[in-house]
Enzyme design. Sequence first.
Site, short mmCIF file in Angstrom:
data_model
loop_
_atom_site.label_atom_id
_atom_site.label_comp_id
_atom_site.label_asym_id
_atom_site.label_seq_id
_atom_site.Cartn_x
_atom_site.Cartn_y
_atom_site.Cartn_z
N HIS A 62 -6.23 -6.07 -3.40
CA HIS A 62 -7.03 -6.25 -2.18
C HIS A 62 -7.16 -7.72 -1.77
O HIS A 62 -7.90 -8.04 -0.86
CB HIS A 62 -8.40 -5.57 -2.32
CG HIS A 62 -8.30 -4.08 -2.16
ND1 HIS A 62 -9.34 -3.21 -2.35
CD2 HIS A 62 -7.24 -3.29 -1.79
CE1 HIS A 62 -8.93 -1.96 -2.13
NE2 HIS A 62 -7.66 -1.98 -1.79
N HIS A 80 0.40 4.12 -2.81
CA HIS A 80 0.05 5.51 -2.48
C HIS A 80 1.16 6.49 -2.85
O HIS A 80 0.89 7.65 -3.10
CB HIS A 80 -0.33 5.64 -1.01
CG HIS A 80 -1.75 5.27 -0.74
ND1 HIS A 80 -2.49 5.75 0.31
CD2 HIS A 80 -2.60 4.45 -1.42
CE1 HIS A 80 -3.71 5.24 0.28
NE2 HIS A 80 -3.79 4.45 -0.76
N TRP A 120 -10.34 -8.73 3.15
CA TRP A 120 -11.11 -9.11 1.95
C TRP A 120 -11.14 -10.63 1.77
O TRP A 120 -12.08 -11.17 1.23
CB TRP A 120 -10.49 -8.48 0.70
CG TRP A 120 -10.63 -7.00 0.60
CD1 TRP A 120 -11.64 -6.33 -0.03
CD2 TRP A 120 -9.74 -5.98 1.10
NE1 TRP A 120 -11.44 -4.97 0.05
CE2 TRP A 120 -10.29 -4.73 0.73
CE3 TRP A 120 -8.54 -6.00 1.82
CZ2 TRP A 120 -9.68 -3.53 1.06
CZ3 TRP A 120 -7.94 -4.80 2.13
CH2 TRP A 120 -8.49 -3.58 1.77
N ARG A 135 0.83 -1.21 0.00
CA ARG A 135 0.00 0.00 0.00
C ARG A 135 0.87 1.27 0.00
O ARG A 135 0.52 2.27 -0.62
CB ARG A 135 -0.95 -0.02 1.21
CG ARG A 135 -1.98 1.08 1.12
CD ARG A 135 -3.14 0.90 2.09
NE ARG A 135 -4.28 1.71 1.64
CZ ARG A 135 -4.83 2.67 2.36
NH1 ARG A 135 -4.38 2.95 3.57
NH2 ARG A 135 -5.85 3.35 1.89
FE1 DDH Z 1 -6.43 -0.31 -1.37
N1 DDH Z 1 -7.31 0.18 0.38
N2 DDH Z 1 -7.73 0.87 -2.37
N3 DDH Z 1 -5.44 -0.66 -3.10
N4 DDH Z 1 -5.08 -1.38 -0.34
C1 DDH Z 1 -6.97 -0.28 1.63
C2 DDH Z 1 -5.99 -1.21 1.94
C3 DDH Z 1 -5.13 -1.72 0.99
C4 DDH Z 1 -8.78 1.56 -1.83
C5 DDH Z 1 -9.02 1.74 -0.48
C6 DDH Z 1 -8.35 1.06 0.53
C7 DDH Z 1 -5.79 -0.20 -4.33
C8 DDH Z 1 -6.99 0.43 -4.65
C9 DDH Z 1 -7.87 0.94 -3.73
C10 DDH Z 1 -4.02 -2.06 -0.89
C11 DDH Z 1 -3.56 -1.96 -2.19
C12 DDH Z 1 -4.22 -1.28 -3.21
C13 DDH Z 1 -7.82 0.33 2.61
C14 DDH Z 1 -7.75 0.09 4.11
C15 DDH Z 1 -8.68 1.15 1.93
C16 DDH Z 1 -9.79 2.00 2.52
C17 DDH Z 1 -6.72 1.02 4.76
C18 DDH Z 1 -6.66 0.80 6.24
O1 DDH Z 1 -7.67 1.02 6.92
O2 DDH Z 1 -5.58 0.40 6.73
C19 DDH Z 1 -9.63 2.09 -2.88
C20 DDH Z 1 -10.85 2.95 -2.67
C21 DDH Z 1 -9.08 1.68 -4.06
C22 DDH Z 1 -9.64 1.89 -5.42
O3 DDH Z 1 -10.54 2.77 -5.61
C23 DDH Z 1 -9.43 1.15 -6.42
C24 DDH Z 1 -4.74 -0.47 -5.27
C25 DDH Z 1 -4.78 -0.03 -6.74
C26 DDH Z 1 -3.76 -1.14 -4.59
C27 DDH Z 1 -2.44 -1.65 -5.09
O4 DDH Z 1 -1.59 -1.98 -4.34
C28 DDH Z 1 -2.20 -1.76 -6.52
C29 DDH Z 1 -3.42 -2.91 0.11
C30 DDH Z 1 -2.25 -3.87 -0.12
C31 DDH Z 1 -4.12 -2.70 1.30
C32 DDH Z 1 -3.89 -3.37 2.65
C33 DDH Z 1 -3.06 -2.50 3.55
C34 DDH Z 1 -2.83 -3.06 4.92
O5 DDH Z 1 -2.39 -2.30 5.77
O6 DDH Z 1 -3.08 -4.24 5.16
#
Ligand code: DDH
Length: 306
Positions: A170, A46, A186, A42
């Site tokens: 996810h 970001h 998930w 993540r």
């Molecule tokens: Fe995500 N993501 N993501 N995400 N994401 C969260 C956690 C993780 C959205 C929202 C959230 C991608 C796209 C989207 C990962 C990878 C990727 C969380 C929870 C939210 C909310 C955060 C928390 O509470 O800690 C949304 C909205 C989108 C979208 O609109 C498509 C993408 C593109 C990626 C990527 O890596 C390519 C990962 C890994 C996590 C888990 C993090 C953790 O701490 O565990």
Amino acid sequence: MAQPQTNPTPSSSQLDHVAQAVRDLLHQPDYDDGSAGPVLVRLAWHSAGTYDAASKTGGSNGAGMRYEKEGGDPANAGLQHARAFLEPIKKKFSWITYADLWTVAAVVAIKEMGGPEIRWRGGRTDFTDDNKIPPRGRLPDGAQGADHIRHIFYRMGFNDQEIVALSGAHNLGRCHSDRSGFEGKWVNNPTRFSNTYFKLLLVNDWKKKTLENGVEQYVYVDEDMIEEDEDAEDAEEPEELMMLPTDIALIQDPSFRPWVELYAEHKDIFFDHFAKVFAKLLELGIKRDRNGNIVNEENQQDGYKS
Ligand code: DDH
């Protein structure tokens, strides 16, 4: 005219050491589901997902999250854990930039968690102040729907297929109520990279649930699993699985859904597409010369007026 700055990409033997150090820190028994991997992924996403193709601003160069302006963005809540995990590696291998370290760590973590090999190229530089950090609000909001997802990801230069493939990340990790307000994971095994997320999206009957904090998400409880568990003496209560409204949008939207179906059925195609699109994500905002070195162009040197 001033020569553009370049930062040569690390050699492969240098990288091997960093990759090994990342592998060594992934196992974190006291953190979340026992792995630093998901939050590292993540962090990389970001760091790159601020890109705006029209103005060529944002992207994975700079490691702007070290500054309050970007690190303090509520969208980045919790990513300080990922940065803290990597800090000892930065101390040990001081030649690597944060921007390179954050992106390569995700690639190593994905592979180590059973995911595909992703092409990674180095040479990113770190900002020395916060002037070039783009405005907040460029990352997606999980409470929204398909129009929002397209608005955010088209801005970065991704198409519908790429959006769905990227969303397959996810499979990893979880939501934390003290970070995003959403809660839960998930998939049942959130430290193993797989296409389970897509399968679950399609087979389960997702129900809207309002959490105590007022946040709405979708949940599913596997009834069969509960029945089986009732027979077992010391059965642990199965954890409810969740989806964000933006995840559910992928099965409701007629253009996203066929990709979910394809990836649910063909793990190999998902892995192939994910590897390509994640590599593209990590290159957002980066321009390379013909030797592969990153060119920090004049327009990237200009600060934002805030
Ligand atoms: Fe995500 N993501 N993501 N995400 N994401 C969260 C956690 C993780 C959205 C929202 C959230 C991608 C796209 C989207 C990962 C990878 C990727 C969380 C929870 C939210 C909310 C955060 C928390 O509470 O800690 C949304 C909205 C989108 C979208 O609109 C498509 C993408 C593109 C990626 C990527 O890596 C390519 C990962 C890994 C996590 C888990 C993090 C953790 O701490 O565990």
